[in-house]
Design a protein around this motif. Sequence first.
Motif, PDB file in Angstrom:
ATOM      1  N   PRO A 190       0.695  -1.272   0.014  1.00 54.27           N
ATOM      2  CA  PRO A 190      -0.108  -0.086  -0.128  1.00 54.27           C
ATOM      3  C   PRO A 190       0.858   1.148   0.114  1.00 54.27           C
ATOM      4  O   PRO A 190       0.461   2.142  -0.455  1.00 54.27           O
ATOM      5  CB  PRO A 190      -0.619  -0.086   1.364  1.00 54.27           C
ATOM      6  CG  PRO A 190      -0.755  -1.555   1.655  1.00 54.27           C
ATOM      7  CD  PRO A 190       0.493  -2.045   0.999  1.00 54.27           C
ATOM      8  N   ASP A 191       1.866   1.279   0.695  1.00 54.64           N
ATOM      9  CA  ASP A 191       2.870   2.587   0.741  1.00 54.64           C
ATOM     10  C   ASP A 191       3.920   2.461  -0.313  1.00 54.64           C
ATOM     11  O   ASP A 191       4.322   3.570  -0.513  1.00 54.64           O
ATOM     12  CB  ASP A 191       3.798   2.404   1.974  1.00 54.64           C
ATOM     13  CG  ASP A 191       2.776   2.763   3.253  1.00 54.64           C
ATOM     14  OD1 ASP A 191       1.689   2.946   3.016  1.00 54.64           O
ATOM     15  OD2 ASP A 191       3.184   2.288   4.396  1.00 54.64           O
ATOM     16  N   LEU A 192       4.334   1.486  -1.121  1.00 56.17           N
ATOM     17  CA  LEU A 192       5.333   1.540  -1.978  1.00 56.17           C
ATOM     18  C   LEU A 192       4.912   0.884  -3.302  1.00 56.17           C
ATOM     19  O   LEU A 192       4.248   0.160  -3.596  1.00 56.17           O
ATOM     20  CB  LEU A 192       6.460   0.301  -1.684  1.00 56.17           C
ATOM     21  CG  LEU A 192       7.013   0.596   0.027  1.00 56.17           C
ATOM     22  CD1 LEU A 192       8.200  -0.404   0.130  1.00 56.17           C
ATOM     23  CD2 LEU A 192       7.657   1.922  -0.093  1.00 56.17           C
ATOM     24  N   ARG A 193       5.453   1.754  -4.413  1.00 50.53           N
ATOM     25  CA  ARG A 193       5.153   1.409  -5.871  1.00 50.53           C
ATOM     26  C   ARG A 193       5.968   0.394  -6.398  1.00 50.53           C
ATOM     27  O   ARG A 193       7.247   0.429  -6.170  1.00 50.53           O
ATOM     28  CB  ARG A 193       5.328   2.917  -6.534  1.00 50.53           C
ATOM     29  CG  ARG A 193       4.639   2.685  -7.875  1.00 50.53           C
ATOM     30  CD  ARG A 193       4.778   4.214  -8.568  1.00 50.53           C
ATOM     31  NE  ARG A 193       6.057   4.630  -8.982  1.00 50.53           N
ATOM     32  CZ  ARG A 193       6.711   4.602 -10.216  1.00 50.53           C
ATOM     33  NH1 ARG A 193       6.056   3.665 -11.119  1.00 50.53           N
ATOM     34  NH2 ARG A 193       7.695   4.828 -10.233  1.00 50.53           N
ATOM     35  N   ILE A 194       5.396  -0.449  -6.861  1.00 52.21           N
ATOM     36  CA  ILE A 194       6.031  -1.480  -7.806  1.00 52.21           C
ATOM     37  C   ILE A 194       6.719  -0.956  -9.133  1.00 52.21           C
ATOM     38  O   ILE A 194       7.697  -1.484  -9.337  1.00 52.21           O
ATOM     39  CB  ILE A 194       4.842  -2.900  -7.839  1.00 52.21           C
ATOM     40  CG1 ILE A 194       4.728  -3.289  -6.540  1.00 52.21           C
ATOM     41  CG2 ILE A 194       5.752  -3.990  -8.941  1.00 52.21           C
ATOM     42  CD1 ILE A 194       3.601  -4.466  -6.635  1.00 52.21           C
ATOM     43  N   GLY A 195       6.140  -0.061  -9.952  1.00 47.37           N
ATOM     44  CA  GLY A 195       6.459   0.163 -11.247  1.00 47.37           C
ATOM     45  C   GLY A 195       6.262  -0.838 -12.260  1.00 47.37           C
ATOM     46  O   GLY A 195       5.403  -1.883 -12.124  1.00 47.37           O
TER      47      GLY A 195
ATOM     48  N   ILE B  76      10.235  -4.499 -11.540  1.00 48.45           N
ATOM     49  CA  ILE B  76      11.900  -4.718 -10.901  1.00 48.45           C
ATOM     50  C   ILE B  76      11.461  -4.262  -9.226  1.00 48.45           C
ATOM     51  O   ILE B  76      12.174  -4.718  -8.237  1.00 48.45           O
ATOM     52  CB  ILE B  76      12.672  -3.743 -11.557  1.00 48.45           C
ATOM     53  CG1 ILE B  76      12.901  -4.309 -12.820  1.00 48.45           C
ATOM     54  CG2 ILE B  76      13.807  -3.762 -10.725  1.00 48.45           C
ATOM     55  CD1 ILE B  76      13.722  -3.618 -13.765  1.00 48.45           C
ATOM     56  N   LYS B  77      10.602  -3.190  -9.070  1.00 44.42           N
ATOM     57  CA  LYS B  77      10.560  -2.576  -7.526  1.00 44.42           C
ATOM     58  C   LYS B  77       9.501  -3.474  -6.788  1.00 44.42           C
ATOM     59  O   LYS B  77       8.611  -2.941  -6.195  1.00 44.42           O
ATOM     60  CB  LYS B  77       9.993  -1.175  -7.642  1.00 44.42           C
ATOM     61  CG  LYS B  77      11.052  -0.394  -8.724  1.00 44.42           C
ATOM     62  CD  LYS B  77      10.222   1.260  -8.569  1.00 44.42           C
ATOM     63  CE  LYS B  77      11.403   1.913  -9.504  1.00 44.42           C
ATOM     64  NZ  LYS B  77      10.923   3.400  -9.362  1.00 44.42           N
ATOM     65  N   ARG B  78       9.789  -4.804  -6.602  1.00 48.21           N
ATOM     66  CA  ARG B  78       8.663  -5.639  -5.765  1.00 48.21           C
ATOM     67  C   ARG B  78       8.934  -5.647  -4.346  1.00 48.21           C
ATOM     68  O   ARG B  78       8.171  -6.061  -3.730  1.00 48.21           O
ATOM     69  CB  ARG B  78       8.834  -6.863  -6.427  1.00 48.21           C
ATOM     70  CG  ARG B  78       8.219  -7.206  -7.778  1.00 48.21           C
ATOM     71  CD  ARG B  78       7.506  -8.501  -7.902  1.00 48.21           C
ATOM     72  NE  ARG B  78       6.471  -8.683  -7.008  1.00 48.21           N
ATOM     73  CZ  ARG B  78       5.405  -8.506  -7.139  1.00 48.21           C
ATOM     74  NH1 ARG B  78       4.884  -7.693  -7.978  1.00 48.21           N
ATOM     75  NH2 ARG B  78       4.449  -8.599  -6.060  1.00 48.21           N
TER      76      ARG B  78
END
Length: 358
Positions: free
Chosen positions: A47-52, A56-58
């Motif tokens: 919920p706070d972090l973007r995966i993209g 790659i941004k998992r």
Amino acid sequence: MTRLRYGIEHELAFRHPDGSFADFTNTPFDLLQGIVDALPEDPADYPDLRIGDQGIKRKRWYVEGFERFDEAGALLRCDPKGIEVRTRIHDTVEEAVAALTADVAALEELARTRGLQPWVTGFNPVRSSYPITPPYNAWERAHRIGSPEERTAHLHMVTHGPDLNLSVAGLDGPDLVDAGAKLTHYSPWIVPFSFSSPFRDGVAWGGLSARTAVRTGARPAAMVFLAPGSPHLRATDPSLTQPARLAAEVGRIEFKACDACPDPALYGELLSLLTGLVLDDTLPGRALVPDAAAHRHVAVSGLADPDTHARAGELLAAAERALAGRPADLARLSGLRGRWERRDCPAVAMLERSRVLH
């Protein structure tokens, strides 16, 4: 009442066992991705972090790099520059710093088992540019001119720094933009506390922050994320505002102009300074884009320059007034004031170590 929450994004560089700096010329993406793969994944982060778009941004850790695409827009490769560590959004500075400290320690321990030594620096010490090789194809050209940040994205491949994030509740769009414009204006006298890039092209270049000299002005000092469709977006180059890409970004101010810092505690001190400047109601300066010439000036001597020292002292005093009744923030500002009195930053110690070794 204005409520602030905090996050930190920290870019970590590495050295190989032979002492060479690990970058896009000598480090395969898969080596760094293997480290990330071995670190835990927590679904509660998302919920706070973007995966993209590319996935790659998992995790809280991901390989930071430059993506290349084929003519149809399919990912061909990602040239790496290091690994980014990012925290969730936390209610206090202390919690954000503690989370970053723990996650950096886990990354560093695992990286050492793969032959990589952590090295915190604000700028690639052996090369000053990232070549676009081969040149962009038609699809890439079309997608690299969509925003000022896309047009200058290659610059980040030789720089390392944090995003110091303040998520602000209680301010509407214009007030958020005003806070971002304030931080943009005063950025030249905030960043010297963080300077950690006294080397470039294999030598001491004569200043303290190659990152600031090369990057700030072409890239933003601060970025404000507003609700999609907000009427308060302003077209500037570089950008000051962006539509939020996920709900957790709405109301976020990212301060992007500092060098990477070797001690997460310094990020905490800087977050308290930024908090005080956002809460301050006395400082008049506002700018929609960073003053590139002022940043290049402070990048050389930092706090040793009398005018820079005085201006940074004025910001500390304003933040201290605004943070009255917030003892934890004031304690961190006291630490920052000590650095100010000593005219200190990480680059000073880096240069001294280099002199001792040579």
